[in-house]
Write a protein that holds these residues in place. Structure first.
Motif, PDB file in Angstrom:
ATOM      1  N   ASP A   1       0.859  -1.188   0.000  1.00 15.23           N
ATOM      2  CA  ASP A   1       0.000   0.000   0.000  1.00 15.23           C
ATOM      3  C   ASP A   1       0.894   1.236   0.000  1.00 15.23           C
ATOM      4  O   ASP A   1       1.076   1.904   1.025  1.00 15.23           O
ATOM      5  CB  ASP A   1      -0.946  -0.039   1.207  1.00 15.23           C
ATOM      6  CG  ASP A   1      -1.961  -1.162   1.083  1.00 15.23           C
ATOM      7  OD1 ASP A   1      -2.297  -1.548  -0.066  1.00 15.23           O
ATOM      8  OD2 ASP A   1      -2.411  -1.674   2.111  1.00 15.23           O
TER       9      ASP A   1
ATOM     10  N   LYS B   1       0.784  -8.108  -2.042  1.00 12.82           N
ATOM     11  CA  LYS B   1      -0.587  -7.717  -2.384  1.00 12.82           C
ATOM     12  C   LYS B   1      -0.566  -6.337  -3.032  1.00 12.82           C
ATOM     13  O   LYS B   1       0.060  -5.410  -2.520  1.00 12.82           O
ATOM     14  CB  LYS B   1      -1.463  -7.682  -1.124  1.00 12.82           C
ATOM     15  CG  LYS B   1      -2.936  -7.413  -1.426  1.00 12.82           C
ATOM     16  CD  LYS B   1      -3.791  -7.555  -0.199  1.00 12.82           C
ATOM     17  CE  LYS B   1      -3.887  -6.291   0.598  1.00 12.82           C
ATOM     18  NZ  LYS B   1      -4.660  -5.196  -0.039  1.00 12.82           N
TER      19      LYS B   1
ATOM     20  N   ASP C   1      -5.756  -7.268  -5.029  1.00 18.18           N
ATOM     21  CA  ASP C   1      -6.883  -7.018  -4.108  1.00 18.18           C
ATOM     22  C   ASP C   1      -7.744  -5.889  -4.656  1.00 18.18           C
ATOM     23  O   ASP C   1      -7.738  -4.777  -4.137  1.00 18.18           O
ATOM     24  CB  ASP C   1      -6.293  -6.668  -2.727  1.00 18.18           C
ATOM     25  CG  ASP C   1      -7.359  -6.589  -1.649  1.00 18.18           C
ATOM     26  OD1 ASP C   1      -8.491  -7.077  -1.875  1.00 18.18           O
ATOM     27  OD2 ASP C   1      -7.053  -6.047  -0.574  1.00 18.18           O
TER      28      ASP C   1
ATOM     29  N   LYS D   1     -11.124  -6.155  -5.073  1.00 24.24           N
ATOM     30  CA  LYS D   1     -12.466  -6.216  -4.451  1.00 24.24           C
ATOM     31  C   LYS D   1     -13.545  -5.812  -5.459  1.00 24.24           C
ATOM     32  O   LYS D   1     -14.299  -4.861  -5.253  1.00 24.24           O
ATOM     33  CB  LYS D   1     -12.540  -5.323  -3.217  1.00 24.24           C
ATOM     34  CG  LYS D   1     -11.558  -5.718  -2.120  1.00 24.24           C
ATOM     35  CD  LYS D   1     -11.805  -4.921  -0.861  1.00 24.24           C
ATOM     36  CE  LYS D   1     -10.747  -5.146   0.180  1.00 24.24           C
ATOM     37  NZ  LYS D   1      -9.443  -4.527  -0.164  1.00 24.24           N
TER      38      LYS D   1
ATOM     39  N   VAL E   1     -16.601 -10.205   5.248  1.00 21.58           N
ATOM     40  CA  VAL E   1     -16.913  -8.908   5.889  1.00 21.58           C
ATOM     41  C   VAL E   1     -15.573  -8.244   6.194  1.00 21.58           C
ATOM     42  O   VAL E   1     -14.700  -8.867   6.820  1.00 21.58           O
ATOM     43  CB  VAL E   1     -17.726  -9.096   7.192  1.00 21.58           C
ATOM     44  CG1 VAL E   1     -17.893  -7.752   7.911  1.00 21.58           C
ATOM     45  CG2 VAL E   1     -19.101  -9.716   6.900  1.00 21.58           C
TER      46      VAL E   1
ATOM     47  N   THR F   1     -12.394  -6.470   7.584  1.00 21.84           N
ATOM     48  CA  THR F   1     -11.860  -6.596   8.951  1.00 21.84           C
ATOM     49  C   THR F   1     -11.917  -5.288   9.749  1.00 21.84           C
ATOM     50  O   THR F   1     -11.643  -5.289  10.947  1.00 21.84           O
ATOM     51  CB  THR F   1     -10.405  -7.104   8.913  1.00 21.84           C
ATOM     52  OG1 THR F   1      -9.650  -6.254   8.038  1.00 21.84           O
ATOM     53  CG2 THR F   1     -10.332  -8.531   8.420  1.00 21.84           C
TER      54      THR F   1
ATOM     55  N   VAL G   1     -11.614 -14.201   2.174  1.00 21.14           N
ATOM     56  CA  VAL G   1     -10.911 -13.223   3.002  1.00 21.14           C
ATOM     57  C   VAL G   1     -11.788 -12.996   4.220  1.00 21.14           C
ATOM     58  O   VAL G   1     -12.978 -12.667   4.094  1.00 21.14           O
ATOM     59  CB  VAL G   1     -10.676 -11.896   2.237  1.00 21.14           C
ATOM     60  CG1 VAL G   1     -10.030 -10.870   3.159  1.00 21.14           C
ATOM     61  CG2 VAL G   1      -9.802 -12.133   1.013  1.00 21.14           C
TER      62      VAL G   1
ATOM     63  N   PRO H   1      -6.443 -10.663   6.569  1.00 18.88           N
ATOM     64  CA  PRO H   1      -5.885  -9.369   6.979  1.00 18.88           C
ATOM     65  C   PRO H   1      -6.263  -9.162   8.463  1.00 18.88           C
ATOM     66  O   PRO H   1      -6.744 -10.093   9.112  1.00 18.88           O
ATOM     67  CB  PRO H   1      -6.607  -8.366   6.084  1.00 18.88           C
ATOM     68  CG  PRO H   1      -7.430  -9.167   5.137  1.00 18.88           C
ATOM     69  CD  PRO H   1      -7.635 -10.517   5.743  1.00 18.88           C
TER      70      PRO H   1
ATOM     71  N   GLN I   1      -8.218  -1.167  11.781  1.00 20.07           N
ATOM     72  CA  GLN I   1      -8.631  -2.580  11.860  1.00 20.07           C
ATOM     73  C   GLN I   1      -9.361  -2.842  13.180  1.00 20.07           C
ATOM     74  O   GLN I   1      -8.933  -2.364  14.220  1.00 20.07           O
ATOM     75  CB  GLN I   1      -7.399  -3.497  11.762  1.00 20.07           C
ATOM     76  CG  GLN I   1      -6.631  -3.384  10.467  1.00 20.07           C
ATOM     77  CD  GLN I   1      -7.335  -4.079   9.296  1.00 20.07           C
ATOM     78  OE1 GLN I   1      -8.467  -4.556   9.428  1.00 20.07           O
ATOM     79  NE2 GLN I   1      -6.679  -4.114   8.151  1.00 20.07           N
TER      80      GLN I   1
ATOM     81  N   VAL J   1      -2.191 -11.386   5.731  1.00 18.41           N
ATOM     82  CA  VAL J   1      -1.934 -10.162   4.968  1.00 18.41           C
ATOM     83  C   VAL J   1      -1.504  -9.070   5.938  1.00 18.41           C
ATOM     84  O   VAL J   1      -2.241  -8.755   6.879  1.00 18.41           O
ATOM     85  CB  VAL J   1      -3.206  -9.704   4.222  1.00 18.41           C
ATOM     86  CG1 VAL J   1      -2.925  -8.391   3.470  1.00 18.41           C
ATOM     87  CG2 VAL J   1      -3.698 -10.775   3.267  1.00 18.41           C
TER      88      VAL J   1
ATOM     89  N   GLY K   1       0.142  -5.121   6.070  1.00 19.06           N
ATOM     90  CA  GLY K   1       0.539  -3.937   5.327  1.00 19.06           C
ATOM     91  C   GLY K   1       1.371  -3.003   6.177  1.00 19.06           C
ATOM     92  O   GLY K   1       2.601  -3.141   6.278  1.00 19.06           O
ATOM     93  N   ARG K   2       0.701  -2.040   6.825  1.00 21.26           N
ATOM     94  CA  ARG K   2       1.395  -0.965   7.542  1.00 21.26           C
ATOM     95  C   ARG K   2       2.463  -1.433   8.530  1.00 21.26           C
ATOM     96  O   ARG K   2       3.536  -0.816   8.589  1.00 21.26           O
ATOM     97  CB  ARG K   2       0.359  -0.047   8.213  1.00 21.26           C
ATOM     98  CG  ARG K   2      -0.402   0.799   7.198  1.00 21.26           C
ATOM     99  CD  ARG K   2      -1.667   1.386   7.755  1.00 21.26           C
ATOM    100  NE  ARG K   2      -2.715   0.384   7.904  1.00 21.26           N
ATOM    101  CZ  ARG K   2      -3.963   0.664   8.273  1.00 21.26           C
ATOM    102  NH1 ARG K   2      -4.314   1.910   8.545  1.00 21.26           N
ATOM    103  NH2 ARG K   2      -4.863  -0.307   8.362  1.00 21.26           N
ATOM    104  N   PRO K   3       2.213  -2.506   9.308  1.00 21.53           N
ATOM    105  CA  PRO K   3       3.272  -2.903  10.260  1.00 21.53           C
ATOM    106  C   PRO K   3       4.591  -3.244   9.576  1.00 21.53           C
ATOM    107  O   PRO K   3       5.657  -3.130  10.179  1.00 21.53           O
ATOM    108  CB  PRO K   3       2.671  -4.129  10.963  1.00 21.53           C
ATOM    109  CG  PRO K   3       1.199  -3.937  10.854  1.00 21.53           C
ATOM    110  CD  PRO K   3       0.986  -3.285   9.503  1.00 21.53           C
TER     111      PRO K   3
HETATM  112  O1  LIG Z   1     -11.260  -7.358   5.050  1.00 19.38           O
HETATM  113  C1  LIG Z   1     -10.224  -6.865   4.565  1.00 19.38           C
HETATM  114  C2  LIG Z   1      -9.877  -7.004   3.233  1.00 19.38           C
HETATM  115  C3  LIG Z   1      -8.709  -6.461   2.773  1.00 19.38           C
HETATM  116  N1  LIG Z   1      -7.899  -5.764   3.590  1.00 19.38           N
HETATM  117  C4  LIG Z   1      -6.643  -5.209   3.022  1.00 19.38           C
HETATM  118  O2  LIG Z   1      -5.518  -5.781   3.704  1.00 19.38           O
HETATM  119  C5  LIG Z   1      -4.532  -4.790   3.933  1.00 19.38           C
HETATM  120  C6  LIG Z   1      -4.291  -4.683   5.410  1.00 19.38           C
HETATM  121  O3  LIG Z   1      -3.355  -3.654   5.652  1.00 19.38           O
HETATM  122  P1  LIG Z   1      -2.876  -3.245   7.113  1.00 19.38           P
HETATM  123  O4  LIG Z   1      -2.031  -2.041   6.864  1.00 19.38           O
HETATM  124  O5  LIG Z   1      -2.094  -4.426   7.651  1.00 19.38           O
HETATM  125  O6  LIG Z   1      -4.080  -2.938   7.947  1.00 19.38           O
HETATM  126  C7  LIG Z   1      -5.025  -3.498   3.298  1.00 19.38           C
HETATM  127  O7  LIG Z   1      -4.439  -3.394   2.020  1.00 19.38           O
HETATM  128  C8  LIG Z   1      -6.529  -3.693   3.150  1.00 19.38           C
HETATM  129  O8  LIG Z   1      -7.045  -3.068   2.004  1.00 19.38           O
HETATM  130  C9  LIG Z   1      -8.230  -5.612   4.915  1.00 19.38           C
HETATM  131  O9  LIG Z   1      -7.515  -4.973   5.707  1.00 19.38           O
HETATM  132  N2  LIG Z   1      -9.388  -6.191   5.368  1.00 19.38           N
END
Ligand SMILES: O=c1ccn([C@@H]2O[C@H](COP(=O)(O)O)[C@@H](O)[C@H]2O)c(=O)[nH]1
Length: 236
Positions: free
Chosen positions: A17, A39, A66, A68, A119, A121, A157, A179, A191, A209, A211-213
């Motif tokens: 991301d 991703k 991803d 969606k 649904v 997260t 997912v 995720p 989240q 999955v 991302g930010r961490p």
């Molecule tokens: O339900 C969902 C579906 C997709 N995502 C995606 O996963 C990553 C999570 O990133 P973090 O930075 O670890 O929170 C992000 O690209 C979302 O679009 C999700 O979080 N939940």
């Protein structure tokens, strides 16, 4: 792919991301061999990142696209048909029956795997009710998983919190991709249904999955390696 067939290294999917293909490629180079699966989501795809899917695949990396998708069935079917040529391993669509049916038709016999987003997260029961649903998160996730299975979708997912109940419904025929993963002490951000990497794998998740961490860490490789260590420990 059954859980036993998934290479432990492939279980971590890092969400790229990032604002541009250049920033994403720099992150991939920085992570080197520590990450095998990436991703590509809204931020990167809409910033010119789609050609990166093929580039990553050429480098031997796996790609989770991803996007969606959600539209009338025919449009989803045609869109997925086009996406089968990009070289991705996974593609997400929202878990609505017409959408999932269109995606499975569009995939045809291609190797691309369709994942249905049950649904998000970032939603809890209150968020679902505010969006007009009367079911709880767990009820809606389970209902959508059953529909996805009947329609021939390849995986789901979901949050790690639902993995246990979903395994009872779909067995190991569908991949569960989660995720909402946060190493202990990491910022939660938006989240809401979260778990640590080790607990998510112990609960039965196939893929995590993150991302930010990882991508916002001072040392992304060190965080990725620490997640791999947690995964290995949870797998025993
Ligand atoms: O339900 C969902 C579906 C997709 N995502 C995606 O996963 C990553 C999570 O990133 P973090 O930075 O670890 O929170 C992000 O690209 C979302 O679009 C999700 O979080 N939940």
């Amino acid at each position: 792919m059954t859980p036993a067939e998934i290479a432990p290294k492939d279980r971590l999917i890092v969400a790229l991301d990032l604002p541009s293909p250049e920033a994403a490629e720099a992150m991939v180079n920085r992570l080197g061999d520590s990450v095998t699966f990436y991703k590509v989501g809204y931020r990167l795809a809409y910033a010119g990142g789609l050609p990166l899917v093929g580039k990553l695949a050429d480098k031997g990396k796996k790609v989770f696209l991803d996007l969606k998708l959600h539209d009338i069935g025919n449009t989803v079917m045609q869109g997925v048909e086009s996406i089968t040529r990009l070289g991705a391993t996974f593609l997400t669509v929202h878990a609505y029956p017409q959408t999932m049916k269109g995606a499975v038709e569009g995939r045809g016999s291609a190797s691309l795997k369709i994942l249905a987003v049950t649904v998000l997260t970032s939603y809890n029961d209150d968020d679902l009710h505010a969006a007009g649903y009367r079911l709880s998160v767990s009820e809606l996730v389970e209902a959508r998983a059953q529909q996805a299975q009947v329609l021939g979708v390849d995986g789901l997912v979901c949050s790690p919190e639902e993995v246990g109940s979903l395994r009872k419904i779909v067995g190991h025929q569908m991949n569960l991709v989660t995720p909402g993963i946060r190493p202990a002490g990491a910022a939660t951000g938006d989240q809401k249904r979260i778990m640590t990497p080790g607990r998510a794998i112990a609960a039965g998740a196939d893929y995590l999955v993150v991302g930010r961490p990882v991508v916002e860490a001072a040392d992304p490789s060190a965080v990725a390696e620490a997640i791999h260590a947690e995964i290995a420990q949870a797998l025993g």
